[in-house]
Design an enzyme around this catalytic site. Structure first.
Site: not given
Ligand code: ATP
Ligand code: MG
Length: 541
Positions: A62, A95-96, A392
């Site tokens: 994550d 997010t990545t 998520d």
């Protein structure tokens, strides 16, 4: 008069970096962060093992978790970490992607700065590009879906979880996530709201991920207060109390002088009488379950047990609030004030064994919008990663229900934007068009990294994808199939994501890249030396 006398504006020891050296150092730091998470992108991305200063281990894929755990020092790197946090709060997922995009935008800007394009021109170009990209997302790429379309919701949840360590169980977990969110959906006026904070997630290691369950009610991580209390209460009438059922101990030492044995007895009787009165009040209200945020004296527990009342103590405040909402009970502050009007209702309150521990399950609540998920898994590291993946997925499902718009994953959305923005760039004119082109190129880092992490030749994959998105047979849904590296329609593979994730990732990536680009001067004050251990220095460092 002042000629020759240097004027000191900044305190001695202040470090200063200006112009190109400032932006080079910022860009390098931000890119280092982006490179660090790029290898985790996508279902074939690798995990990271993080060890904190206490030696505790986190294993995760994550993006935001990785960046929260690592201790970055450079201010520009810290800004990138903030992007991940914002993305996480807004969307839960992506997010990545946001961080990798920001890093790539900065990398492309560096090349432009070397060609003497001024940073303000670049930021303006990026701004133009992102506006057009958002428009394209809304008008051309996003696909409207019905919030009631369960298959789509499950596909989105599966895609969100596909990149996490829970890959093998994602079908079961996706179903749980969708069922949970659908339970808490509310329609307020014209808007549909799915507030995932209402879903309580508890985890216990032991068993396997397949034992993870959706519970129709609230789980409290506490056992009943006394072994003689009933293990289960049907048709529960629940009292919620946020103060202790104990005799207060005085803060200052106090002495009672007793002159004869009769007085001791009186004193004890008095105490006992008070405890009995507390239990009488609970009983008189009609409650058969008592949930207390603070402690309960052993004697009180004993009397409660005698009266067949199920009681739990030391329950978290947030749990008390969830119980209030779920059962319709009012939280009472003083036991004296408790009346039947304050009680809430549930079909059953039961203590069940989960792994090694006992937990209290409150099921069949008055308010149907109260659900919990009980996560199981072999070890603590597993349950933690399951929790992150589920969070998520829950947010992703709620975004789709609230917005009703999705887009293809697997890099399809990014490639399509890149192709369309390249066509759009010349219409912008000026030097800004160079930045729009750079923006388009930067977007391609997503399919590039997905392919690279999947072990495919990124250049070939990109060429195939561009080909599929151009020409008369262009298909905007084609992304990279990570099973064989081929360009494939992502709707056929059912790899789809909420549009909100892409929208937010783009806007926050551009925001931070622009902010970093606009800096031409870094003035850092001298670090004060660490205060000696036990020293009188009032600062924390
Ligand atoms: N089966 C799949 N085939 C191709 N691409 C996929 C597949 N599943 C997911 N993806 C892609 O993987 C990317 C998401 O990867 P990942 O979940 O690692 O990062 P993120 O969502 O940006 O960040 P995080 O989940 O860490 O917050 C998306 O671009 C998504 O479309
Ligand atoms: Mg993801």
């Amino acid at each position: 008069m002042l000629q020759g006398t240097p004027i000191l504006v900044l305190r001695e020891g202040t470090e200063r970096a200006r112009d190109k050296s400032a932006s080079a150092s910022n860009i390098a730091a931000a890119r280092a962060i982006a490179d660090a998470v790029r290898s985790t992108l996508g279902p074939r991305g690798m995990d990271k093992m993080l060890v904190d200063s206490m030696g505790d281990i986190t294993i995760t894929n994550d993006g935001v978790t990785i960046l929260k755990e690592v201790d970055v020092e450079h201010p520009a790197a810290k800004m990138l970490v903030e992007v991940a946090k914002t993305q996480d709060q807004q969307c839960g997922d992506g997010t990545t992607t946001a961080v990798v995009l920001a890093g790539e935008l900065l990398k492309r800007s560096e090349a432009l700065i070397e060609q003497n394009v001024h940073p303000t021109v670049i930021t303006r170009g990026f701004q133009i590009a992102v506006q057009e990209a958002q428009r394209l997302l809304e008008k051309e790429i996003g696909q409207t879906v019905k919030a009631s379309d369960e298959a789509v919701l499950i596909d989105c949840a599966r895609t969100a979880m596909g990149s996490k360590g829970v890959y093998g169980s994602r079908d079961e977990l996706a179903k749980i996530a969708v069922d949970a969110v659908r339970k808490i959906v509310e329609v307020r006026g014209e808007r549909t709201i799915a507030d995932v904070d209402q879903i309580k997630v508890e985890k216990r290691h032991g068993g396997t991920i397949a034992d993870t369950r959706l519970i129709d009610g609230i789980i409290i991580d506490k056992e009943r207060g006394h072994p003689r209390m009933p293990r289960e209460v049907k048709d529960a009438k629940i009292a919620l109390l946020n103060s202790a059922l104990e005799i207060k101990k005085t803060e200052i030492e106090s002495k009672i002088s007793i002159k004869n044995p009769g007085q001791i007895q009186n004193f004890l009787d008095e105490e006992d009488h008070n405890f009995r009165k507390m239990v009488e009040t609970v009983k008189a209200s009609g409650a058969n379950v008592l949930v207390c945020q603070k402690g309960i004296d052993d004697v009180v527990l004993h009397y409660l047990a005698k009266d067949g009342i199920f009681a739990v103590k030391q329950v978290k405040e947030s749990d008390l609030q969830k119980l209030a909402r779920a059962t319709g009970a009012k939280i009472v502050t003083g036991i004296k004030d408790l009346t039947s009007a304050d009680l809430g209702h549930a079909h059953s309150v039961e203590e069940r064994k989960v792994g090694e521990d006992d937990m209290t399950f409150v099921t069949g609540c008055q308010n149907p919008r109260s659900v919990s998920i009980l996560i199981r898994g072999g070890t603590e590291h597993v349950t933690q990663e399951v929790e992150r993946s589920l969070q998520d997925a829950l947010k992703v499902v709620s975004s789709v229900i609230e917005d009703g718009v999705v887009c293809p994953g697997g890099g399809a959305t990014e490639i399509d934007l890149a192709v369309k923005l390249r066509k759009y760039a010349p219409t912008v004119g000026g030097r800004e068009q160079l930045a729009v082109e750079a923006f388009a190129q930067a977007l391609e880092v997503i399919p590039w990294a997905l392919a690279e992490n999947g072990g495919f030749d990124s250049i070939n994959v990109l060429i195939d994808l561009r080909g599929a998105h151009e020409g008369p047979n262009a298909n905007k849904n084609v992304g990279v199939n990570l099973a064989d590296g081929k360009a494939t329609d992502m709707w056929k593979l059912r790899v789809i994501e909420p549009l909100r994730v892409k929208r937010q990732a783009l806007s926050s990536a551009v925001e931070v890249a622009n902010m970093i680009l606009r800096i031409d001067d870094i003035i850092s004050s001298k670090k004060s030396p660490p205060s000696p251990p036990g020293g009188a220095g009032g600062h924390d460092h």
